[in-house]
Scaffold this active site. Structure first.
Site, PDB file in Angstrom:
ATOM      1  N   HIS A 101      39.333  47.117  38.892  1.00  0.00           N
ATOM      2  CA  HIS A 101      38.328  46.346  39.625  1.00  0.00           C
ATOM      3  C   HIS A 101      37.021  47.120  39.456  1.00  0.00           C
ATOM      4  O   HIS A 101      37.038  48.355  39.398  1.00  0.00           O
ATOM      5  CB  HIS A 101      38.596  46.308  41.126  1.00  0.00           C
ATOM      6  N   ASP A 104      36.803  50.078  41.628  1.00  0.00           N
ATOM      7  CA  ASP A 104      37.710  51.215  41.392  1.00  0.00           C
ATOM      8  C   ASP A 104      37.027  52.275  40.545  1.00  0.00           C
ATOM      9  O   ASP A 104      37.264  53.472  40.731  1.00  0.00           O
ATOM     10  CB  ASP A 104      38.970  50.796  40.604  1.00  0.00           C
ATOM     11  N   GLU A 232      45.268  34.851  39.322  1.00  0.00           N
ATOM     12  CA  GLU A 232      46.496  35.488  39.831  1.00  0.00           C
ATOM     13  C   GLU A 232      46.875  34.864  41.167  1.00  0.00           C
ATOM     14  O   GLU A 232      46.209  35.104  42.186  1.00  0.00           O
ATOM     15  CB  GLU A 232      46.238  36.997  39.979  1.00  0.00           C
ATOM     16  N   GLU A 268      52.299  37.744  39.235  1.00  0.00           N
ATOM     17  CA  GLU A 268      52.785  39.003  39.809  1.00  0.00           C
ATOM     18  C   GLU A 268      54.124  38.758  40.508  1.00  0.00           C
ATOM     19  O   GLU A 268      54.253  37.850  41.336  1.00  0.00           O
ATOM     20  CB  GLU A 268      51.751  39.550  40.797  1.00  0.00           C
ATOM     21  N   HIS A 271      54.155  38.613  44.306  1.00  0.00           N
ATOM     22  CA  HIS A 271      53.463  37.442  44.845  1.00  0.00           C
ATOM     23  C   HIS A 271      54.357  36.206  44.753  1.00  0.00           C
ATOM     24  O   HIS A 271      54.371  35.365  45.651  1.00  0.00           O
ATOM     25  CB  HIS A 271      52.152  37.197  44.095  1.00  0.00           C
ATOM     26  N   ASP A 296      51.573  40.851  36.257  1.00  0.00           N
ATOM     27  CA  ASP A 296      51.449  42.046  37.086  1.00  0.00           C
ATOM     28  C   ASP A 296      52.868  42.476  37.428  1.00  0.00           C
ATOM     29  O   ASP A 296      53.558  41.825  38.233  1.00  0.00           O
ATOM     30  CB  ASP A 296      50.612  41.779  38.347  1.00  0.00           C
ATOM     31  N   ASP A 307      53.404  42.449  50.593  1.00  0.00           N
ATOM     32  CA  ASP A 307      53.291  42.819  49.180  1.00  0.00           C
ATOM     33  C   ASP A 307      53.487  44.336  49.058  1.00  0.00           C
ATOM     34  O   ASP A 307      52.537  45.097  49.188  1.00  0.00           O
ATOM     35  CB  ASP A 307      51.865  42.415  48.742  1.00  0.00           C
ATOM     36  N   ASP A 339      50.978  46.683  38.453  1.00  0.00           N
ATOM     37  CA  ASP A 339      50.289  46.559  39.738  1.00  0.00           C
ATOM     38  C   ASP A 339      51.272  47.096  40.787  1.00  0.00           C
ATOM     39  O   ASP A 339      51.841  46.356  41.579  1.00  0.00           O
ATOM     40  CB  ASP A 339      49.917  45.101  39.997  1.00  0.00           C
TER      41      ASP A 339
END
Ligand code: XLS
Ligand code: NI
Ligand code: NI
Length: 440
Positions: A101, A104, A232, A268, A271, A296, A307, A339
Site C-alpha cells: 500500500h 506501507d 479484492e 483472498e 475473505h 491473496d 480475518d 496476505d
C-alpha cells in the site's frame, strides 16, 4: 548495505527428507511441471504490510514483534531500511514479487503534497534497488482506510472532499505502481461499506464507487498503465457490510455499471470463508467468468469470525486453489501474494521466514497434486459423465436452445420419471486423499 536477517542465508530446497526448518520441502523453484517452472506457476509475493509493518498488536495488547529495524527511530530512515529489508527478505526466500500500500512504504506527512514527496523518495530508493535485483512489484494499492479521514468511507464517503482525497491518493499510487513496473493495481475497499442503513444513501454510495472506478480506468489509460486492475472482495471487517461482498457480488456490480471489461478479481482465501464460501468457491466463480486475476494466499480460522490472515498450510485448500489456477491456464499478471501474518506469539524475526516457507511449501505441494489430478482427469472425467445427458437427445436440445416449456412438457409426459445416479461425493473425497498422500 547492512544485513537485517543475520543468521539466515538463502533458503535451499532440501526435499521432504529434510528436517531443516529453514529449507523448502516441496518448493523447488526450478522444477518443471507441465512445461513451466514452479517459480513461474506460483508467482509468490511478499505483502509489505504484514511482513515489514505489522507488530502483532491486537485489541487487548500492544505489539510483540522483535524486528531487526527496531532501533531506527526517524520515520524516513525506517522507510528506507524497510526497502533494504524487503529485498533481502525476498532474495533469501527466492520470492520473485512484493506488494504494498502507498502508506506501507512511506509514512504520511502533514499534507498530501509532502506525503507525495516522501513517496517519491522511497520509490526512487526502490527503483535503485531493483537495478541489482530480480525482485519485482506484483501490485500496488492505496491505503484509504487507516487514516481517520476515511471514517465514513473513501469513494463511498458522505463527504465529497473525502472522495476527492481518495481519488488523489489512488492517482499517485497508480503513478508509482507504473513507475516501479507493477503488473497489477488492486482496489480493496477497506471502508467502502456501511454500519447502518439509517444514515446511509446506499444508491449514491454505490453509484459513487462505480464513478470512482471509472475514473481509475480512465486515468490508467491516460498514463499508460497497462497492468491489470483488480478488485479484492471481502464481506465485512472493518465495516459491518462491505459493498465488495464476494466474487459474485463484485462481478454483478461491475457488469451492471459497464465496468466488467476493465477489472478482474483478487481472491483472498480468508475473505471467501468470511463470506461463508470455500476458497475454491470464490476462485471458481471468478474463473468461470474469466475474471480470476490474482490471489491473496492465506487462511482463516474456522472457529473465529474475523480475518485472521494466517499463513496457508491446509493442503486441501492449496490443492483445490491450484486446481482452479491450472484449469484457467495459469496466472498471467497475477500471482500468490501472502496476505498473511505470523501469529502474535511468533514474534521473532525467523518466524517471518518460517511462515513464508510453510505457505510456499503448502502451495508447491498443492500445485503438484492439482497437476496430477488434472492430468489423470480424476474430477473432469467424472463431471463429464455426470452431465452426459446434456450432450445428447433432449439435453442437447436444451443446450442448443431448440426447445421450450411446451416441448419439455411433451417430452416428460412421454418419458415419465427421470432416472438418476449417485453423486459419489465420498468416492471423490477419498480419491483426493489418495492423491494428496501420494498413495495414488
Ligand atoms: C484486508 C485486505 C488487504 C488488501 C490490500 O483485509 O486483505 O490487505 O489485500 O489492501
Ligand atoms: Ni488481501
Ligand atoms: Ni485479509
Amino acid at each position: 548495505m547492512s544485513e537485517f536477517f543475520k543468521g539466515v542465508g538463502k533458503i535451499p530446497y532440501e526435499g521432504t527428507g529434510s528436517d531443516n526448518p529453514l529449507a523448502f520441502k516441496y518448493y523447488n523453484p526450478d522444477e518443471v511441471i507441465d512445461g513451466k517452472t514452479m517459480k513461474d506457476h506460483l508467482r509468490f509475493a511478499v505483502a509489505y504490510w504484514h511482513t515489514f509493518q505489522a507488530r502483532g498488536a491486537d485489541p487487548f495488547g500492544s505489539g510483540t514483534a522483535i524486528r531487526p529495524w527496531d532501533s531506527i527511530t526517524d520515520p524516513m530512515d525506517l522507510a528506507f531500511a524497510k526497502v533494504e529489508a524487503n529485498f533481502e527478505f525476498c532474495e533469501k526466500l527466492g520470492i520473485p514479487f512484493f506488494c504494498f500500500h502507498d502508506r506501507d512504504i512511506a509514512p504520511e506527512a502533514d499534507n498530501l503534497a509532502e506525503t507525495n514527496k516522501r513517496l517519491d523518495q522511497v520509490v526512487a530508493r526502490i527503483k535503485d534497488r531493483m537495478k541489482n535485483s530480480d525482485v519485482k512489484l506484483l501490485w500496488g494499492t492505496t491505503n484509504a482506510f487507516s487514516n481517520p479521514r476515511f471514517v465514513h468511507g473513501a469513494s463511498t464517503s458522505c463527504s465529497a472532499d473525502v472522495f476527492a482525497y481518495a481519488a488523489s491518493q489512488v492517482k499517485k499510487a497508480m503513478e508509482i505502481t507504473l513507475e516501479l513496473g507493477g503488473q497489477n493495481y488492486v482496489f480493496w475497499g477497506g471502508r467502502e461499506g456501511y454500519e447502518t442503513l439509517l444514515n446511509t444513501d446506499m444508491k449514491l454510495e454505490l453509484d459513487n464507487l462505480a464513478r470512482f472506478l471509472k475514473m481509475a480506468v480512465d486515468y490508467a489509460k491516460e498514463i499508460g498503465f497497462k497492468g491489470q486492475l483488480l478488485i479484492e472482495p471481502k464481506p465485512k471487517e472493518p465495516t459491518k457490510h462491505q459493498y465488495d461482498f464476494d466474487a459474485a457480488t463484485v462481478i454483478g456490480f461491475l457488469k451492471s455499471y459497464g465496468l466488467s471489461d476493465y477489472f478482474k478479481l483478487n481472491i483472498e482465501a480468508n475473505h471467501a470463508t468470511l463470506a461463508q464460501h470455500s476458497f475454491q468457491h470464490d476462485l471458481r466463480v471468478s474463473r468461470i467468468n474469466n475474471m480470476l486475476g490474482s490471489i491473496d494466499a492465506n487462511q482463516g480460522d474456522m472457529l473465529l469470525g474475523w480475518d485472521t490472515d494466517q499463513f496457508p498450510t491446509n493442503l486441501y485448500d492449496t490443492t483445490l486453489a491450484m486446481y482452479e489456477v491450472l484449469m484457467m491456464g495459469g496466472f498471467t499478471t497475477g500471482g500468490l501474494n501472502f496476505d498473511a501474518k505470523v501469529r502474535r506469539a511468533s514474534f521473532e524475526p525467523e518466524d517471518l521466514f518460517y511462515g513464508h516457507i510453510a505457505g510456499m511449501d503448502a502451495f508447491a505441494k498443492g500445485l503438484k497434486v492439482a497437476h496430477r489430478l488434472i492430468k489423470d482427469g480424476v474430477f473432469e472425467k467424472f463431471i463429464q459423465k455426470r452431465y452426459e445427458s446434456f450432450t445428447q437427445g433432449i439435453g442437447a436440445d436444451i443446450v442448443a436452445g431448440k426447445v421450450g416449456f411446451k416441448e419439455l412438457e411433451a417430452y416428460t409426459l412421454k418419458n415419465g420419471e427421470p432416472k438418476l445416479v449417485s453423486g459419489r461425493q465420498e468416492v471423490l473425497e477419498s480419491l483426493l486423499n489418495l492423491y494428496i498422500t501420494e498413495t495414488k
